[in-house]
Motif scaffolding. Structure first.
Motif, PDB file in Angstrom:
ATOM      1  N   SER A 115       6.097  17.370 -12.945  1.00  0.00           N
ATOM      2  CA  SER A 115       6.437  18.790 -12.890  1.00  0.00           C
ATOM      3  C   SER A 115       7.945  19.014 -12.892  1.00  0.00           C
ATOM      4  O   SER A 115       8.410  20.122 -12.676  1.00  0.00           O
ATOM      5  CB  SER A 115       5.858  19.414 -11.610  1.00  0.00           C
ATOM      6  N   GLY A 116       8.717  17.936 -13.071  1.00  0.00           N
ATOM      7  CA  GLY A 116      10.169  18.044 -13.105  1.00  0.00           C
ATOM      8  C   GLY A 116      10.820  18.178 -11.750  1.00  0.00           C
ATOM      9  O   GLY A 116      11.936  18.665 -11.638  1.00  0.00           O
ATOM     10  N   VAL A 117      10.144  17.735 -10.698  1.00  0.00           N
ATOM     11  CA  VAL A 117      10.631  17.887  -9.334  1.00  0.00           C
ATOM     12  C   VAL A 117      11.154  16.555  -8.804  1.00  0.00           C
ATOM     13  O   VAL A 117      10.550  15.511  -9.012  1.00  0.00           O
ATOM     14  CB  VAL A 117       9.488  18.394  -8.420  1.00  0.00           C
ATOM     15  N   LYS A 118      12.289  16.615  -8.099  1.00  0.00           N
ATOM     16  CA  LYS A 118      12.781  15.472  -7.336  1.00  0.00           C
ATOM     17  C   LYS A 118      12.249  15.637  -5.928  1.00  0.00           C
ATOM     18  O   LYS A 118      12.266  16.734  -5.375  1.00  0.00           O
ATOM     19  CB  LYS A 118      14.308  15.433  -7.323  1.00  0.00           C
ATOM     20  N   VAL A 119      11.776  14.573  -5.348  1.00  0.00           N
ATOM     21  CA  VAL A 119      11.095  14.677  -4.068  1.00  0.00           C
ATOM     22  C   VAL A 119      11.795  13.820  -3.010  1.00  0.00           C
ATOM     23  O   VAL A 119      12.209  12.698  -3.288  1.00  0.00           O
ATOM     24  CB  VAL A 119       9.600  14.307  -4.233  1.00  0.00           C
ATOM     25  N   GLY A 120      11.947  14.401  -1.823  1.00  0.00           N
ATOM     26  CA  GLY A 120      12.623  13.725  -0.719  1.00  0.00           C
ATOM     27  C   GLY A 120      11.679  12.862   0.095  1.00  0.00           C
ATOM     28  O   GLY A 120      10.452  12.980   0.024  1.00  0.00           O
ATOM     29  N   GLU A 155       0.839  -1.209   0.000  1.00  0.00           N
ATOM     30  CA  GLU A 155       0.000   0.000   0.000  1.00  0.00           C
ATOM     31  C   GLU A 155       0.868   1.250   0.000  1.00  0.00           C
ATOM     32  O   GLU A 155       0.630   2.185  -0.773  1.00  0.00           O
ATOM     33  CB  GLU A 155      -0.904   0.016   1.236  1.00  0.00           C
ATOM     34  N   TYR A 156       1.872   1.264   0.884  1.00  0.00           N
ATOM     35  CA  TYR A 156       2.774   2.409   0.946  1.00  0.00           C
ATOM     36  C   TYR A 156       3.543   2.576  -0.362  1.00  0.00           C
ATOM     37  O   TYR A 156       3.752   3.699  -0.831  1.00  0.00           O
ATOM     38  CB  TYR A 156       3.767   2.266   2.105  1.00  0.00           C
ATOM     39  N   ALA A 157       3.976   1.472  -0.945  1.00  0.00           N
ATOM     40  CA  ALA A 157       4.731   1.530  -2.198  1.00  0.00           C
ATOM     41  C   ALA A 157       3.892   2.141  -3.315  1.00  0.00           C
ATOM     42  O   ALA A 157       4.359   3.012  -4.056  1.00  0.00           O
ATOM     43  CB  ALA A 157       5.212   0.134  -2.600  1.00  0.00           C
ATOM     44  N   ILE A 158       2.656   1.715  -3.428  1.00  0.00           N
ATOM     45  CA  ILE A 158       1.770   2.254  -4.473  1.00  0.00           C
ATOM     46  C   ILE A 158       1.549   3.743  -4.243  1.00  0.00           C
ATOM     47  O   ILE A 158       1.678   4.551  -5.164  1.00  0.00           O
ATOM     48  CB  ILE A 158       0.431   1.486  -4.512  1.00  0.00           C
ATOM     49  N   ARG A 159       1.246   4.125  -3.014  1.00  0.00           N
ATOM     50  CA  ARG A 159       1.011   5.543  -2.714  1.00  0.00           C
ATOM     51  C   ARG A 159       2.254   6.380  -2.987  1.00  0.00           C
ATOM     52  O   ARG A 159       2.172   7.467  -3.577  1.00  0.00           O
ATOM     53  CB  ARG A 159       0.542   5.708  -1.269  1.00  0.00           C
ATOM     54  N   ALA A 160       3.419   5.872  -2.573  1.00  0.00           N
ATOM     55  CA  ALA A 160       4.669   6.610  -2.793  1.00  0.00           C
ATOM     56  C   ALA A 160       4.971   6.749  -4.279  1.00  0.00           C
ATOM     57  O   ALA A 160       5.357   7.833  -4.739  1.00  0.00           O
ATOM     58  CB  ALA A 160       5.820   5.908  -2.080  1.00  0.00           C
ATOM     59  N   MET A 161       4.792   5.686  -5.018  1.00  0.00           N
ATOM     60  CA  MET A 161       5.081   5.734  -6.455  1.00  0.00           C
ATOM     61  C   MET A 161       4.127   6.688  -7.180  1.00  0.00           C
ATOM     62  O   MET A 161       4.541   7.421  -8.082  1.00  0.00           O
ATOM     63  CB  MET A 161       5.014   4.335  -7.056  1.00  0.00           C
ATOM     64  N   LEU A 162       2.871   6.709  -6.779  1.00  0.00           N
ATOM     65  CA  LEU A 162       1.923   7.640  -7.385  1.00  0.00           C
ATOM     66  C   LEU A 162       2.321   9.086  -7.077  1.00  0.00           C
ATOM     67  O   LEU A 162       2.251   9.956  -7.949  1.00  0.00           O
ATOM     68  CB  LEU A 162       0.498   7.362  -6.894  1.00  0.00           C
ATOM     69  N   PHE A 163       2.752   9.329  -5.845  1.00  0.00           N
ATOM     70  CA  PHE A 163       3.169  10.681  -5.468  1.00  0.00           C
ATOM     71  C   PHE A 163       4.418  11.097  -6.237  1.00  0.00           C
ATOM     72  O   PHE A 163       4.487  12.216  -6.763  1.00  0.00           O
ATOM     73  CB  PHE A 163       3.408  10.766  -3.959  1.00  0.00           C
ATOM     74  N   VAL A 164       5.402  10.212  -6.326  1.00  0.00           N
ATOM     75  CA  VAL A 164       6.632  10.520  -7.067  1.00  0.00           C
ATOM     76  C   VAL A 164       6.302  10.757  -8.538  1.00  0.00           C
ATOM     77  O   VAL A 164       6.835  11.684  -9.163  1.00  0.00           O
ATOM     78  CB  VAL A 164       7.689   9.407  -6.892  1.00  0.00           C
ATOM     79  N   ALA A 165       5.415   9.963  -9.099  1.00  0.00           N
ATOM     80  CA  ALA A 165       5.011  10.146 -10.506  1.00  0.00           C
ATOM     81  C   ALA A 165       4.403  11.524 -10.715  1.00  0.00           C
ATOM     82  O   ALA A 165       4.717  12.229 -11.681  1.00  0.00           O
ATOM     83  CB  ALA A 165       4.022   9.059 -10.926  1.00  0.00           C
ATOM     84  N   GLN A 166       3.546  11.920  -9.804  1.00  0.00           N
ATOM     85  CA  GLN A 166       2.894  13.226  -9.913  1.00  0.00           C
ATOM     86  C   GLN A 166       3.913  14.354  -9.844  1.00  0.00           C
ATOM     87  O   GLN A 166       3.900  15.273 -10.655  1.00  0.00           O
ATOM     88  CB  GLN A 166       1.856  13.392  -8.811  1.00  0.00           C
ATOM     89  N   PHE A 211      12.658  10.431  -8.260  1.00  0.00           N
ATOM     90  CA  PHE A 211      11.994  10.966  -9.446  1.00  0.00           C
ATOM     91  C   PHE A 211      11.783   9.844 -10.448  1.00  0.00           C
ATOM     92  O   PHE A 211      12.335   8.758 -10.316  1.00  0.00           O
ATOM     93  CB  PHE A 211      12.820  12.101 -10.072  1.00  0.00           C
ATOM     94  N   PHE A 212      10.969  10.144 -11.442  1.00  0.00           N
ATOM     95  CA  PHE A 212      10.705   9.206 -12.526  1.00  0.00           C
ATOM     96  C   PHE A 212      11.313   9.726 -13.805  1.00  0.00           C
ATOM     97  O   PHE A 212      11.195  10.918 -14.106  1.00  0.00           O
ATOM     98  CB  PHE A 212       9.203   9.086 -12.792  1.00  0.00           C
ATOM     99  N   GLU A 213      11.919   8.832 -14.536  1.00  0.00           N
ATOM    100  CA  GLU A 213      12.214   9.117 -15.933  1.00  0.00           C
ATOM    101  C   GLU A 213      10.930   8.756 -16.668  1.00  0.00           C
ATOM    102  O   GLU A 213      10.070   8.062 -16.139  1.00  0.00           O
ATOM    103  CB  GLU A 213      13.393   8.271 -16.401  1.00  0.00           C
TER     104      GLU A 213
END
Length: 142
Positions: A22-27, A7-18, A66-68
């Motif tokens: 916008s071209g942002v790296k997120v901590g 559950e956490y992995a899916i939520r984190a990946m969705l947040f990182v994708a979002q 971040f995502f490529e």
């Protein structure tokens, strides 16, 4: 349905994708805060997914996850398999070691259709699809 880790992995990946859209790296702190999950747990999960190449990371003051573009093509099923394996798609609902079409458990045929539907739905949804709905606040991670 999924483990807490998944559950956490899916939520984190969705947040990182979002955010990557916008071209942002997120901590880790920002991810943890925005998906309401423990920092140390998210760090371990994302490190594992990074080793698998599903999310990218960089160190330093401007670092983060971040995502490529190719990462947006991962499906929710890919995340589930990476974290929980494929038991949700193929395992026995009663946890029996031998359960198949020839030696079915009492729930085998009832659960087969449900499992197939879950697998199909999760394989059809790519991470990048949620970005617009998250930005418009039509769906939420918290």
């Amino acid at each position: 349905m999924f483990s807490k880790t998944c559950e956490y992995a899916i939520r984190a990946m969705l947040f990182v994708a979002q955010r990557s859209n916008s071209g942002v790296k997120v901590g880790i702190k920002e991810i943890s805060k925005n998906i309401d999950a423990p920092e140390h747990f998210i760090a371990k999960i994302l490190q594992d997914l990074s080793r698998r190449g599903m999310v990218q990371s960089s160190k330093g003051p401007n670092g983060g996850f971040f995502f490529e573009k190719a990462s947006e093509d991962y499906t929710l099923a890919d995340i589930v398999r990476a974290i929980d394996g494929d038991k949700i798609f193929f395992g026995c609902a009663l946890g029996l070691t031998e359960c198949d079409e020839i030696h079915p458990c009492p729930l085998h045929f009832e659960m087969k259709g449900i499992r197939d539907m879950i697998k199909s739905k999760l394989e059809a949804v790519k991470l990048g699809v949620f970005n617009k709905d998250l930005e418009q606040k039509l769906i939420f991670l918290r």
